[in-house]
Design an enzyme around this catalytic site. Structure first.
Site, mmCIF file in Angstrom:
data_model
loop_
_atom_site.group_PDB
_atom_site.id
_atom_site.type_symbol
_atom_site.label_atom_id
_atom_site.label_comp_id
_atom_site.label_asym_id
_atom_site.label_seq_id
_atom_site.Cartn_x
_atom_site.Cartn_y
_atom_site.Cartn_z
ATOM 1 N N SER A 94 0.797 -1.224 0.000
ATOM 2 C CA SER A 94 0.000 0.000 0.000
ATOM 3 C C SER A 94 0.832 1.279 0.000
ATOM 4 O O SER A 94 0.317 2.334 -0.359
ATOM 5 C CB SER A 94 -0.961 -0.004 1.176
ATOM 6 O OG SER A 94 -0.272 -0.224 2.380
ATOM 7 N N HIS A 131 -5.595 -3.567 -2.368
ATOM 8 C CA HIS A 131 -5.287 -2.636 -3.463
ATOM 9 C C HIS A 131 -5.250 -3.335 -4.818
ATOM 10 O O HIS A 131 -4.868 -2.718 -5.810
ATOM 11 C CB HIS A 131 -3.943 -1.944 -3.201
ATOM 12 C CG HIS A 131 -3.972 -1.074 -1.989
ATOM 13 N ND1 HIS A 131 -4.405 0.235 -2.011
ATOM 14 C CD2 HIS A 131 -3.685 -1.353 -0.697
ATOM 15 C CE1 HIS A 131 -4.347 0.743 -0.790
ATOM 16 N NE2 HIS A 131 -3.916 -0.205 0.032
ATOM 17 N N LYS A 152 -11.597 0.554 -1.271
ATOM 18 C CA LYS A 152 -10.761 1.060 -2.381
ATOM 19 C C LYS A 152 -11.624 1.005 -3.666
ATOM 20 O O LYS A 152 -12.551 1.780 -3.770
ATOM 21 C CB LYS A 152 -9.486 0.231 -2.534
ATOM 22 C CG LYS A 152 -8.883 -0.274 -1.222
ATOM 23 C CD LYS A 152 -8.092 0.735 -0.456
ATOM 24 C CE LYS A 152 -7.492 0.140 0.814
ATOM 25 N NZ LYS A 152 -7.386 1.087 1.900
#
Ligand SMILES: Cc1ncc(COP(=O)(O)O)c(C=O)c1O
Length: 396
Positions: A181, A209, A240
């Site tokens: 990240s 992610h 996300k």
């Protein structure tokens, strides 16, 4: 020492506030598009994990509103008892199908997934083997478990093999971020699963992610490398690409059923509310329906990489839409963020302990909804501000 006294000793935030460069908790006063309003001014958002731009998608917002009308504002209970709604089950089935695993199980946040899964599954007879730069929730989950926690150097397969050689009969599980990240690089899963096979270990991947970003259809890191069957557990978050809040773990039915009956973060916490679940569900539908969003995200990512290269800025090891720029000193990272905001660009600072001391950075993230003009503008402003602060361009 009592809590007030202890807290008073913490002066760092006030010192930075006094310098006018405090970069945290900046309130956004608008919806979450590529342009957001902060301090009454429009700024270009280059620091959001809303990779596919779905947090502001009309279909996602409408699904959330409809879920509130149908199911109410909250669940007032945990999944275990009165807090399971039909849409929780539906989304679990849709996620399992998307991730290509037997089952999926929803938690209220991604943080709780890591905390609740790792602390539950791995006991005194286990070693939890984690990459040094894994997400804080993985570290906390390991701390809460009774297993021995062993860290290996970031993405270093020789270091991982050394750890595995010294397990002394402990049952190992290797846990890595699929996309890291802060660094924006990708875990070398083919090598990791080969080592796991050799040493008879389990593998868990944090795809926070990666979902919607990597792999065929945006199915994540294991799909990206074609090793889905070799990864035992995949976690994801809705915070996300899935444009909401909540998290899930995907894996074998029998493992998830064990978690359903033992994981304290699941059993003793209220379930994700209808609006969040429905928003995640709508976002997943769009991800599956519109692969062009992911394609555009990657075009935009390449545009940013090329732009940074053109101004001689190294993006470190970034292989994804997460792009770090090394600044070095913490205060300089704050100054650069402040100046960039004044210039109309929002970026995030990352300082220790998230990165090693002296290696503070600013972290950019690309969205599929950015235009090339916006990305070029960000590059131009970064060039300008780095020049102003005389910050060296190339990372070691
Ligand atoms: C790699 C990683 N794992 C887990 C999480 C936690 O997810 P959530 O925001 O849903 O709590 C995050 C989010 O910050 C993350 O970046």
């Amino acid at each position: 020492m009592r809590i007030r006294e202890k807290s008073t000793l913490f002066t760092a935030a006030d010192e930075v506030r006094a310098m006018g460069i405090y970069p945290y908790f900046r309130p956004i006063e608008s919806d979450q598009d590529t342009l957001v309003t902060i301090e009454g001014k429009k700024v270009l958002m280059m620091g959001s994990n809303n990779y596919l731009g779905l947090a502001n998608h009309p279909e996602v917002k409408e699904a959330a509103q409809e879920a509130i009308r149908r199911f109410g504002a909250g669940c007032a209970g945990s999944r275990f008892l009165n807090g399971t709604l039909r849409i929780h089950i539906e989304l679990e089935e849709e996620l399992a199908d998307f991730i290509n695993k037997e089952s999926a199980l929803l938690f209220s946040t991604g943080f709780q997934v890591n905390q609740g899964v790792i602390s539950t599954l791995f006991g005194r007879d286990c070693a939890v083997i984690i990459d040094r730069t894994d997400h804080a929730s993985i570290i906390d989950g390991s701390r809460l478990s009774f297993a021995k926690t062993i860290k290996f150097e970031h993405n270093d397969m020789t270091a991982l093999e050394r750890v595995l050689n010294g397990l002394n009969g402990l049952q190992g599980v290797i846990i890595v971020d699929g996309v890291f990240s802060m660094e924006g690089d990708i875990a070398p899963l083919p090598e990791i699963v080969a080592l796991a096979e050799k040493f008879d270990c389990d593998v868990m991947v944090d795809d926070a992610h990666s979902i919607g970003v990597l792999g065929d259809g945006g199915r994540g890191t294991a799909a990206h490398y074609g090793v889905e069957d070799e990864v035992d557990l995949i976690m994801g978050t809705f915070s996300k690409s899935l444009a909401s809040i909540g998290g899930f773990i995907a894996g074998d039915h029998v493992v998830l059923d064990f978690l359903k009956h033992h994981s304290r973060a699941l059993i003793f916490s209220a379930s994700p509310p209808p609006a969040s679940v429905a928003a995640g569900q709508a976002a997943l539908k769009i991800i599956r329906r519109e692969p062009e969003r992911r394609e555009q995200l990657w075009k935009n990512t390449h545009r940013l990489w090329e732009g940074l290269e053109s101004i001689n800025v190294d993006r470190g090891g970034s292989q994804t839409p997460i792009v770090p720029i090394l600044i070095g000193d913490d205060l300089n990272a704050f100054r650069v963020c402040r100046r960039l905001q004044d210039e109309g660009v929002f970026v995030n600072p990352v300082i220790s302990p998230a990165v090693p001391t002296g290696r503070s950075l600013i972290r950019l993230s690309v969205m599929s909804t950015h235009t090339f003009e916006q990305i070029d503008m960000a590059v131009e402003k970064i060039d300008h501000v780095l020049r102003e602060f005389d910050i060296a361009r190339i990372t070691e």
